[in-house]
Design a protein around this motif. Structure first.
Motif, PDB file in Angstrom:
ATOM      1  N   UNK A   1       0.826  -1.214   0.000  1.00 57.06           N
ATOM      2  CA  UNK A   1       0.000   0.000   0.000  1.00 57.06           C
ATOM      3  C   UNK A   1       0.859   1.262   0.000  1.00 57.06           C
ATOM      4  N   UNK A   2       0.505   2.206  -0.855  1.00 60.95           N
ATOM      5  CA  UNK A   2       1.267   3.452  -0.942  1.00 60.95           C
ATOM      6  C   UNK A   2       1.350   4.143   0.407  1.00 60.95           C
ATOM      7  N   UNK A   3       0.232   4.184   1.132  1.00 64.47           N
ATOM      8  CA  UNK A   3       0.220   4.840   2.437  1.00 64.47           C
ATOM      9  C   UNK A   3       1.171   4.153   3.417  1.00 64.47           C
ATOM     10  N   UNK A   4       1.267   2.824   3.328  1.00 61.27           N
ATOM     11  CA  UNK A   4       2.173   2.081   4.205  1.00 61.27           C
ATOM     12  C   UNK A   4       3.625   2.400   3.870  1.00 61.27           C
ATOM     13  N   UNK A   5       3.954   2.412   2.583  1.00 58.57           N
ATOM     14  CA  UNK A   5       5.320   2.730   2.167  1.00 58.57           C
ATOM     15  C   UNK A   5       5.708   4.134   2.633  1.00 58.57           C
ATOM     16  N   UNK A   6       4.800   5.103   2.440  1.00 63.45           N
ATOM     17  CA  UNK A   6       5.073   6.475   2.881  1.00 63.45           C
ATOM     18  C   UNK A   6       5.268   6.536   4.390  1.00 63.45           C
ATOM     19  N   UNK A   7       4.479   5.755   5.120  1.00 62.46           N
ATOM     20  CA  UNK A   7       4.557   5.736   6.585  1.00 62.46           C
ATOM     21  C   UNK A   7       5.912   5.192   7.043  1.00 62.46           C
ATOM     22  N   UNK A   8       6.349   4.094   6.412  1.00 67.05           N
ATOM     23  CA  UNK A   8       7.622   3.484   6.779  1.00 67.05           C
ATOM     24  C   UNK A   8       8.790   4.400   6.419  1.00 67.05           C
ATOM     25  N   UNK A   9       8.726   5.034   5.252  1.00 66.24           N
ATOM     26  CA  UNK A   9       9.786   5.957   4.848  1.00 66.24           C
ATOM     27  C   UNK A   9       9.853   7.145   5.803  1.00 66.24           C
ATOM     28  N   UNK A  10       8.691   7.662   6.182  1.00 65.57           N
ATOM     29  CA  UNK A  10       8.663   8.777   7.133  1.00 65.57           C
ATOM     30  C   UNK A  10       9.261   8.359   8.473  1.00 65.57           C
ATOM     31  N   UNK A  11       8.979   7.155   8.906  1.00 67.02           N
ATOM     32  CA  UNK A  11       9.556   6.643  10.161  1.00 67.02           C
ATOM     33  C   UNK A  11      11.068   6.499  10.032  1.00 67.02           C
ATOM     34  N   UNK A  12      11.516   5.982   8.897  1.00 60.36           N
ATOM     35  CA  UNK A  12      12.959   5.848   8.672  1.00 60.36           C
ATOM     36  C   UNK A  12      13.661   7.194   8.733  1.00 60.36           C
ATOM     37  N   UNK A  13      12.974   8.221   8.212  1.00 61.49           N
ATOM     38  CA  UNK A  13      13.584   9.551   8.143  1.00 61.49           C
ATOM     39  C   UNK A  13      13.401  10.373   9.420  1.00 61.49           C
ATOM     40  N   UNK A  14      12.956   9.749  10.480  1.00 63.22           N
ATOM     41  CA  UNK A  14      12.853  10.460  11.751  1.00 63.22           C
ATOM     42  C   UNK A  14      11.493  10.379  12.394  1.00 63.22           C
ATOM     43  N   UNK A  15      10.454  10.329  11.577  1.00 67.54           N
ATOM     44  CA  UNK A  15       9.112  10.143  12.090  1.00 67.54           C
ATOM     45  C   UNK A  15       8.581  11.267  12.941  1.00 67.54           C
ATOM     46  N   UNK A  16       9.067  12.505  12.733  1.00 67.11           N
ATOM     47  CA  UNK A  16       8.664  13.606  13.612  1.00 67.11           C
ATOM     48  C   UNK A  16       7.207  14.000  13.418  1.00 67.11           C
ATOM     49  N   UNK A  17       6.667  13.777  12.234  1.00 64.14           N
ATOM     50  CA  UNK A  17       5.291  14.210  11.962  1.00 64.14           C
ATOM     51  C   UNK A  17       4.300  13.047  11.896  1.00 64.14           C
ATOM     52  N   UNK A  18       4.696  11.886  12.385  1.00 59.40           N
ATOM     53  CA  UNK A  18       3.822  10.726  12.296  1.00 59.40           C
ATOM     54  C   UNK A  18       2.757  10.758  13.383  1.00 59.40           C
ATOM     55  N   UNK A  19       1.528  10.451  12.982  1.00 58.78           N
ATOM     56  CA  UNK A  19       0.421  10.272  13.906  1.00 58.78           C
ATOM     57  C   UNK A  19      -0.237   8.933  13.605  1.00 58.78           C
ATOM     58  N   UNK A  20      -0.835   8.322  14.621  1.00 60.44           N
ATOM     59  CA  UNK A  20      -1.612   7.114  14.387  1.00 60.44           C
ATOM     60  C   UNK A  20      -2.869   7.528  13.621  1.00 60.44           C
TER      61      UNK A  20
END
Length: 259
Positions: A60-79
């Motif tokens: 899933x595109x959203x999953x890939x984006x989520x994992x990449x964002x986490x790899x890059x620091x994850x500062x803006x990640x929300x559940x």
């Protein structure tokens, strides 16, 4: 023409494969067996006009984006309010709506391990110059999902996997049902191996759907899902089979040298 089918597994010994030859007024199962390494799969794909693979062709595109964002620091990640976009691809949601069965989540279930093998296989094909279109609209492969195809054909689509007596009985009924629902299909003497191994039976269904894709009998990707399908993959859904309706396949031009 020739279509191939692959029921992919992380274990080459559990990978089912099949090929179907399509003639002027029908089709014949030319081969069906259990066990295939990557070299064998590449050879099967190279010798087929289209090969159906029972495995997600992407995540899933959203999953890939989520994992990449986490790899890059994850500062803006929300559940997210719902994890559905992280778990299901556009094609998975489409299959639920159209066929009423839910594919496994490639991002959260064990099928993800198989998808890793599939990704490496697709990479190998591309490196060799083989065209790969994850939408299935062109190229060498198309994603297939036997459970959805069998349900659309009103055949047993559950409880046929495994070595139990019950599963073997369901497979026997399923093989008989295929012969009845698709009278133009000659199983070519491979009935026993289909009854014995669910992986082989799934590969046969994959090859059938791949052939129907070539014959333009499967649903196209909806216009609003094409972009996602190009990266996530798209499951081809075959037509409904009605005993009193028109033939599923039209006349087919035989391969060179075919009878």
């Amino acid at each position: 023409m020739r279509s191939g089918g692959i029921d992919l597994s992380t274990d080459p010994r559990k990978t089912g494969v099949a090929t179907i030859e399509w003639y002027t007024h029908g089709a014949r199962l030319a081969s069906a067996s259990l066990g295939a390494d990557d070299d064998s799969l590449v050879e099967l794909i190279d010798h087929a006009d289209r090969t159906g693979i029972d495995c997600p062709l992407g995540w899933p595109t959203a999953f890939v984006d989520y994992v990449v964002a986490h790899r890059d620091g994850g500062l803006d990640l929300d559940v997210p309010p719902t994890r559905a976009p992280l778990l299901l691809r556009a094609t998975d949601r489409h299959v639920v709506r159209k066929a009423g069965v839910r594919p496994l989540s490639v991002s959260a279930e064990r099928i993800g391990s198989t998808a890793m093998r599939c990704a490496a296989l697709l990479s190998r094909l591309v490196e060799a110059g083989t065209a790969v279109d994850r939408t299935g609209g062109s190229g060498a492969v198309v994603e297939t999902y036997p459970a959805a195809a069998l349900k659309i054909w009103q055949l047993p689509f559950r409880s046929y996997k495994g070595r139990t007596t019950e599963a073997q009985a369901v497979r026997a009924k399923l093989v008989e049902g295929l012969a009845t629902a698709l009278p133009w299909l000659d199983l070519g003497g491979h009935e026993n191996v289909c009854r014995e191994h669910d992986d082989v039976l799934d590969a046969v269904v994959c090859a059938l759907v791949a052939g129907l894709v070539l014959l333009d009998r499967c649903d196209p990707v909806p216009p609003d899902a094409v972009q996602e399908a190009r990266t996530e993959g798209w499951i081809a859904l075959p037509p409904v089979i009605r005993p009193d309706g028109p033939a599923v396949i039209p006349s087919v031009r035989p391969r060179q040298g075919s009878p």
